[in-house]
Design an enzyme around this catalytic site. Structure first.
Site, PDB file in Angstrom:
ATOM      1  N   TYR A 143     -17.180 -10.196 -35.957  1.00 40.95           N
ATOM      2  CA  TYR A 143     -18.590 -10.037 -36.341  1.00 40.95           C
ATOM      3  C   TYR A 143     -18.760  -8.852 -37.299  1.00 40.95           C
ATOM      4  O   TYR A 143     -19.306  -9.007 -38.387  1.00 40.95           O
ATOM      5  CB  TYR A 143     -19.411  -9.842 -35.071  1.00 40.95           C
ATOM      6  CG  TYR A 143     -20.905  -9.772 -35.278  1.00 40.95           C
ATOM      7  CD1 TYR A 143     -21.651 -10.920 -35.540  1.00 40.95           C
ATOM      8  CD2 TYR A 143     -21.579  -8.556 -35.181  1.00 40.95           C
ATOM      9  CE1 TYR A 143     -23.035 -10.846 -35.697  1.00 40.95           C
ATOM     10  CE2 TYR A 143     -22.960  -8.476 -35.339  1.00 40.95           C
ATOM     11  CZ  TYR A 143     -23.679  -9.633 -35.596  1.00 40.95           C
ATOM     12  OH  TYR A 143     -25.046  -9.554 -35.745  1.00 40.95           O
ATOM     13  N   ASN A 172     -30.603  -3.570 -33.179  1.00 42.84           N
ATOM     14  CA  ASN A 172     -30.949  -4.397 -32.007  1.00 42.84           C
ATOM     15  C   ASN A 172     -32.423  -4.820 -31.990  1.00 42.84           C
ATOM     16  O   ASN A 172     -33.312  -3.971 -31.912  1.00 42.84           O
ATOM     17  CB  ASN A 172     -30.640  -3.644 -30.714  1.00 42.84           C
ATOM     18  CG  ASN A 172     -29.163  -3.348 -30.565  1.00 42.84           C
ATOM     19  OD1 ASN A 172     -28.590  -2.646 -31.388  1.00 42.84           O
ATOM     20  ND2 ASN A 172     -28.539  -3.887 -29.540  1.00 42.84           N
ATOM     21  N   ASN A 188     -30.660 -10.261 -20.728  1.00 43.35           N
ATOM     22  CA  ASN A 188     -30.008 -10.213 -19.411  1.00 43.35           C
ATOM     23  C   ASN A 188     -30.874  -9.492 -18.385  1.00 43.35           C
ATOM     24  O   ASN A 188     -31.130 -10.024 -17.299  1.00 43.35           O
ATOM     25  CB  ASN A 188     -28.664  -9.465 -19.508  1.00 43.35           C
ATOM     26  CG  ASN A 188     -27.506 -10.407 -19.791  1.00 43.35           C
ATOM     27  OD1 ASN A 188     -27.704 -11.584 -20.063  1.00 43.35           O
ATOM     28  ND2 ASN A 188     -26.294  -9.895 -19.747  1.00 43.35           N
ATOM     29  N   PHE A 189     -31.323  -8.279 -18.717  1.00 46.21           N
ATOM     30  CA  PHE A 189     -32.080  -7.484 -17.732  1.00 46.21           C
ATOM     31  C   PHE A 189     -33.379  -8.182 -17.348  1.00 46.21           C
ATOM     32  O   PHE A 189     -33.775  -8.167 -16.180  1.00 46.21           O
ATOM     33  CB  PHE A 189     -32.376  -6.081 -18.279  1.00 46.21           C
ATOM     34  CG  PHE A 189     -31.175  -5.156 -18.320  1.00 46.21           C
ATOM     35  CD1 PHE A 189     -29.962  -5.512 -17.743  1.00 46.21           C
ATOM     36  CD2 PHE A 189     -31.271  -3.904 -18.947  1.00 46.21           C
ATOM     37  CE1 PHE A 189     -28.860  -4.653 -17.784  1.00 46.21           C
ATOM     38  CE2 PHE A 189     -30.173  -3.042 -18.984  1.00 46.21           C
ATOM     39  CZ  PHE A 189     -28.974  -3.411 -18.405  1.00 46.21           C
ATOM     40  N   ARG A 209     -29.031   2.562 -27.380  1.00 54.24           N
ATOM     41  CA  ARG A 209     -29.417   1.592 -28.404  1.00 54.24           C
ATOM     42  C   ARG A 209     -30.874   1.862 -28.755  1.00 54.24           C
ATOM     43  O   ARG A 209     -31.615   2.462 -27.977  1.00 54.24           O
ATOM     44  CB  ARG A 209     -29.299   0.143 -27.890  1.00 54.24           C
ATOM     45  CG  ARG A 209     -27.885  -0.353 -27.609  1.00 54.24           C
ATOM     46  CD  ARG A 209     -27.030  -0.472 -28.849  1.00 54.24           C
ATOM     47  NE  ARG A 209     -25.735  -1.101 -28.562  1.00 54.24           N
ATOM     48  CZ  ARG A 209     -24.655  -0.438 -28.131  1.00 54.24           C
ATOM     49  NH1 ARG A 209     -24.707   0.875 -27.925  1.00 54.24           N
ATOM     50  NH2 ARG A 209     -23.524  -1.083 -27.900  1.00 54.24           N
ATOM     51  N   ASP A 269     -17.328  -0.981 -27.259  1.00 50.47           N
ATOM     52  CA  ASP A 269     -18.800  -0.951 -27.154  1.00 50.47           C
ATOM     53  C   ASP A 269     -19.299   0.360 -27.787  1.00 50.47           C
ATOM     54  O   ASP A 269     -18.916   1.447 -27.346  1.00 50.47           O
ATOM     55  CB  ASP A 269     -19.172  -0.995 -25.667  1.00 50.47           C
ATOM     56  CG  ASP A 269     -20.599  -1.442 -25.428  1.00 50.47           C
ATOM     57  OD1 ASP A 269     -20.793  -2.611 -25.062  1.00 50.47           O
ATOM     58  OD2 ASP A 269     -21.511  -0.613 -25.598  1.00 50.47           O
TER      59      ASP A 269
HETATM   60  P1  NAD Z   1     -29.352 -16.267 -32.919  1.00 53.39           P
HETATM   61  O1  NAD Z   1     -27.994 -16.504 -32.359  1.00 53.39           O
HETATM   62  O2  NAD Z   1     -30.540 -16.499 -32.061  1.00 53.39           O
HETATM   63  O3  NAD Z   1     -29.570 -17.104 -34.255  1.00 53.39           O
HETATM   64  C1  NAD Z   1     -28.536 -17.469 -35.117  1.00 53.39           C
HETATM   65  C2  NAD Z   1     -28.791 -18.889 -35.576  1.00 53.39           C
HETATM   66  O4  NAD Z   1     -27.744 -19.271 -36.499  1.00 53.39           O
HETATM   67  C3  NAD Z   1     -28.774 -19.900 -34.445  1.00 53.39           C
HETATM   68  O5  NAD Z   1     -29.878 -20.773 -34.552  1.00 53.39           O
HETATM   69  C4  NAD Z   1     -27.444 -20.638 -34.650  1.00 53.39           C
HETATM   70  O6  NAD Z   1     -27.478 -21.957 -34.141  1.00 53.39           O
HETATM   71  C5  NAD Z   1     -27.298 -20.576 -36.149  1.00 53.39           C
HETATM   72  N1  NAD Z   1     -25.899 -20.682 -36.612  1.00 53.39           N
HETATM   73  C6  NAD Z   1     -24.834 -20.014 -36.145  1.00 53.39           C
HETATM   74  N2  NAD Z   1     -23.727 -20.377 -36.813  1.00 53.39           N
HETATM   75  C7  NAD Z   1     -24.111 -21.299 -37.735  1.00 53.39           C
HETATM   76  C8  NAD Z   1     -23.429 -22.066 -38.717  1.00 53.39           C
HETATM   77  N3  NAD Z   1     -22.098 -21.957 -38.883  1.00 53.39           N
HETATM   78  N4  NAD Z   1     -24.153 -22.936 -39.494  1.00 53.39           N
HETATM   79  C9  NAD Z   1     -25.497 -23.071 -39.303  1.00 53.39           C
HETATM   80  N5  NAD Z   1     -26.192 -22.379 -38.385  1.00 53.39           N
HETATM   81  C10 NAD Z   1     -25.509 -21.501 -37.606  1.00 53.39           C
HETATM   82  O7  NAD Z   1     -29.348 -14.754 -33.459  1.00 53.39           O
HETATM   83  P2  NAD Z   1     -30.519 -13.851 -34.034  1.00 53.39           P
HETATM   84  O8  NAD Z   1     -30.662 -12.707 -33.121  1.00 53.39           O
HETATM   85  O9  NAD Z   1     -31.692 -14.670 -34.401  1.00 53.39           O
HETATM   86  O10 NAD Z   1     -29.820 -13.303 -35.351  1.00 53.39           O
HETATM   87  C11 NAD Z   1     -30.097 -13.847 -36.634  1.00 53.39           C
HETATM   88  C12 NAD Z   1     -29.312 -13.067 -37.684  1.00 53.39           C
HETATM   89  O11 NAD Z   1     -29.669 -11.684 -37.625  1.00 53.39           O
HETATM   90  C13 NAD Z   1     -27.800 -13.147 -37.495  1.00 53.39           C
HETATM   91  O12 NAD Z   1     -27.199 -13.244 -38.768  1.00 53.39           O
HETATM   92  C14 NAD Z   1     -27.462 -11.826 -36.862  1.00 53.39           C
HETATM   93  O13 NAD Z   1     -26.160 -11.427 -37.174  1.00 53.39           O
HETATM   94  C15 NAD Z   1     -28.495 -10.908 -37.475  1.00 53.39           C
HETATM   95  N6  NAD Z   1     -28.752  -9.740 -36.612  1.00 53.39           N
HETATM   96  C16 NAD Z   1     -29.448  -9.864 -35.446  1.00 53.39           C
HETATM   97  C17 NAD Z   1     -29.643  -8.753 -34.623  1.00 53.39           C
HETATM   98  C18 NAD Z   1     -30.410  -8.831 -33.342  1.00 53.39           C
HETATM   99  O14 NAD Z   1     -30.497  -7.820 -32.636  1.00 53.39           O
HETATM  100  N7  NAD Z   1     -31.035  -9.916 -32.976  1.00 53.39           N
HETATM  101  C19 NAD Z   1     -29.096  -7.528 -34.998  1.00 53.39           C
HETATM  102  C20 NAD Z   1     -28.372  -7.447 -36.180  1.00 53.39           C
HETATM  103  C21 NAD Z   1     -28.209  -8.554 -36.975  1.00 53.39           C
HETATM  104  N1  UDP Z   2     -25.171  -4.258 -21.742  1.00 52.09           N
HETATM  105  C1  UDP Z   2     -25.314  -3.979 -20.381  1.00 52.09           C
HETATM  106  N2  UDP Z   2     -25.579  -5.021 -19.541  1.00 52.09           N
HETATM  107  C2  UDP Z   2     -25.732  -6.303 -19.970  1.00 52.09           C
HETATM  108  C3  UDP Z   2     -25.604  -6.574 -21.363  1.00 52.09           C
HETATM  109  C4  UDP Z   2     -25.311  -5.519 -22.204  1.00 52.09           C
HETATM  110  O1  UDP Z   2     -25.185  -2.823 -19.936  1.00 52.09           O
HETATM  111  O2  UDP Z   2     -25.987  -7.188 -19.131  1.00 52.09           O
HETATM  112  C5  UDP Z   2     -24.906  -3.120 -22.665  1.00 52.09           C
HETATM  113  C6  UDP Z   2     -23.746  -3.329 -23.626  1.00 52.09           C
HETATM  114  O3  UDP Z   2     -22.525  -2.908 -23.036  1.00 52.09           O
HETATM  115  C7  UDP Z   2     -24.159  -2.455 -24.793  1.00 52.09           C
HETATM  116  C8  UDP Z   2     -25.688  -2.546 -24.798  1.00 52.09           C
HETATM  117  O4  UDP Z   2     -26.048  -2.979 -23.495  1.00 52.09           O
HETATM  118  O5  UDP Z   2     -23.781  -1.117 -24.572  1.00 52.09           O
HETATM  119  C9  UDP Z   2     -26.251  -3.518 -25.831  1.00 52.09           C
HETATM  120  O6  UDP Z   2     -25.581  -4.739 -25.690  1.00 52.09           O
HETATM  121  P1  UDP Z   2     -25.971  -6.046 -26.512  1.00 52.09           P
HETATM  122  O7  UDP Z   2     -24.946  -7.079 -26.182  1.00 52.09           O
HETATM  123  O8  UDP Z   2     -27.398  -6.379 -26.291  1.00 52.09           O
HETATM  124  O9  UDP Z   2     -25.877  -5.617 -28.050  1.00 52.09           O
HETATM  125  P2  UDP Z   2     -24.855  -4.753 -28.931  1.00 52.09           P
HETATM  126  O10 UDP Z   2     -23.739  -4.204 -28.064  1.00 52.09           O
HETATM  127  O11 UDP Z   2     -24.349  -5.694 -29.953  1.00 52.09           O
HETATM  128  O12 UDP Z   2     -25.686  -3.660 -29.464  1.00 52.09           O
END
Ligand code: NAD
Ligand code: UDP
Ligand code: UDP
Length: 312
Positions: A143, A172, A188-189, A209, A269
């Site tokens: 990723y 996040n 999750n929480f 975070r 992490d």
């Molecule tokens: P999400 O998993 O809910 O949405 C991702 C979507 O992309 C899903 O609908 C999935 O089915 C689709 N997808 C995955 N692989 C695909 C492929 N190969 N072809 C077509 N569709 C595909 O995630 P999200 O939280 O909505 O995140 C959206 C974007 O924002 C992602 O690119 C993610 O990396 C980025 N982002 C999100 C967060 C966050 O905290 N939510 C943080 C940083 C970056």
């Molecule tokens: N985390 C946790 N319990 C859970 C899920 C996640 O303590 O049930 C922690 C995880 O280890 C990380 C933070 O929460 O330190 C955020 O995790 P998340 O998967 O949401 O996003 P990211 O690590 O990509 O920021």
């Protein structure tokens, strides 16, 4: 305008589509439904301004659009690590295809990148100039490194083909429409507390975070797409919490009797994360507006409704 949203059936994509259609645009939602669901966009099915395309971005596709929001990629560690090679393909081949498409039709292209490009940061808070501390062979690298090469590709299309790009580094983000089994900490929480289960804190919960409510994030993405600044620009909320504080907040809001249990901290992490928002403030005049407690209430209401609907 006609706007393509890849990953449009996912969490952030579906909120973005709601906003774009309400602004009067025509939206093409492209998704392979890996982590997205039709439920998120079903209220637009049948609307002449909305078109749903089941497609995987790792395969080429020809569409005629004015703007591309490229969000397709699983975002939760559980999902992106369950098929890491596919995650790399989605970030590399998928982004290459969408850049090729944008180049062919001269569309503006916005990449949804991530704070994960900073890895486990040793600079805090993280400004865009910070080049990061990423393990290129770890379990998160499909990723992290995938998004880093996606940014590289976007900037090379900009330099080599003069493509109009925008790069957002999203921190996040949480809100309604997150999958209940998504594995991310907020979902999750909330679902654990609502179901009367223990909240799973990984490690000692001292890692931090910063959590941004989804409507704020969507506003930032739209401003970035339609402004002059190409980025990369951090979008997130600077309010920083330990995971233990988050667990206790959600526990108090939903079920003070819920227990916390401790589980091992996943490999690599990040210990801390908080955006430096100077660029977003300067170039987009953007700041998040929804405090954590308010955003959590809205998210909890959505989860509660979905869980109650299950038992009917
Ligand atoms: P999400 O998993 O809910 O949405 C991702 C979507 O992309 C899903 O609908 C999935 O089915 C689709 N997808 C995955 N692989 C695909 C492929 N190969 N072809 C077509 N569709 C595909 O995630 P999200 O939280 O909505 O995140 C959206 C974007 O924002 C992602 O690119 C993610 O990396 C980025 N982002 C999100 C967060 C966050 O905290 N939510 C943080 C940083 C970056
Ligand atoms: N985390 C946790 N319990 C859970 C899920 C996640 O303590 O049930 C922690 C995880 O280890 C990380 C933070 O929460 O330190 C955020 O995790 P998340 O998967 O949401 O996003 P990211 O690590 O990509 O920021
Ligand atoms: N591509 C696509 N849709 C288009 C245009 C291109 O999916 O409308 C794909 C194309 O198949 C290629 C990638 O995008 O794999 C990069 O295209 P580009 O034209 O930049 O490079 P080339 O095809 O010359 O390698």
């Amino acid at each position: 305008m006609r706007i393509l949203v890849t990953g449009g059936a996912g969490f952030i994509g579906s909120h973005l589509i709601d906003r774009l259609i309400k602004q009067g645009h025509e939206v093409l939602c492209l998704d392979n439904f890996y982590t997205g669901t039709k439920r998120n966009i079903q209220h637009w099915l049948g609307n002449p301004k909305f078109e749903l395309i089941r497609h995987d971005v790792t395969d080429p596709i020809r569409l005629e659009v004015d703007q591309v929001y490229h969000l397709a990629c699983p975002a939760s560690p559980v999902h992106y690590q369950s098929n890491p090679i596919k995650t790399v393909k989605t970030n590399v081949v998928g982004t290459l295809n969408m850049l090729g498409l944008a180049k062919r039709v001269k569309a503006r292209f916005l990449l949804a990148s991530t704070s994960e490009v900073y890895g486990d940061p040793d600079v805090h808070p993280q400004p865009e100039e910070y080049r990061g501390n990423v393990n290129c062979i770890g379990i998160r690298s499909c990723y992290d490194e995938g998004k880093r090469i996606a940014e590289t590709l976007a900037f090379d299309y900009h330099r080599e083909h003069n493509l109009a790009i925008r790069v957002a580094r999203i921190f996040n983000t949480y809100g309604p429409h997150m999958l209940e089994n998504d594995g991310r900490v907020v979902s999750n929480f909330i679902s654990q507390s609502l179901r009367g289960n223990s909240l799973t804190v990984y490690g000692d919960g001292s890692q931090t975070r910063s959590f941004c409510y989804v409507s704020d994030l969507v506003e930032g993405l739209i401003r970035l797409m339609n402004g002059d600044y190409i980025g990369p620009v951090n979008l997130g909320n600077p309010g920083e919490y330990t995971i233990l504080e988050l667990a206790q907040t959600i526990q108090t809001m939903i079920n003070p009797a819920a227990k916390l249990i401790y589980k091992p901290l996943p490999e690599d992490d990040p210990k801390q994360r908080k955006p430096d928002l100077t660029k977003a403030q300067t170039y987009l005049n953007w700041n998040p507006t929804i405090p954590l407690a308010e955003g959590l209430q809205l998210t909890i209401a959505d989860f509660r409704q979905r869980i109650e609907a299950e038992s009917r």
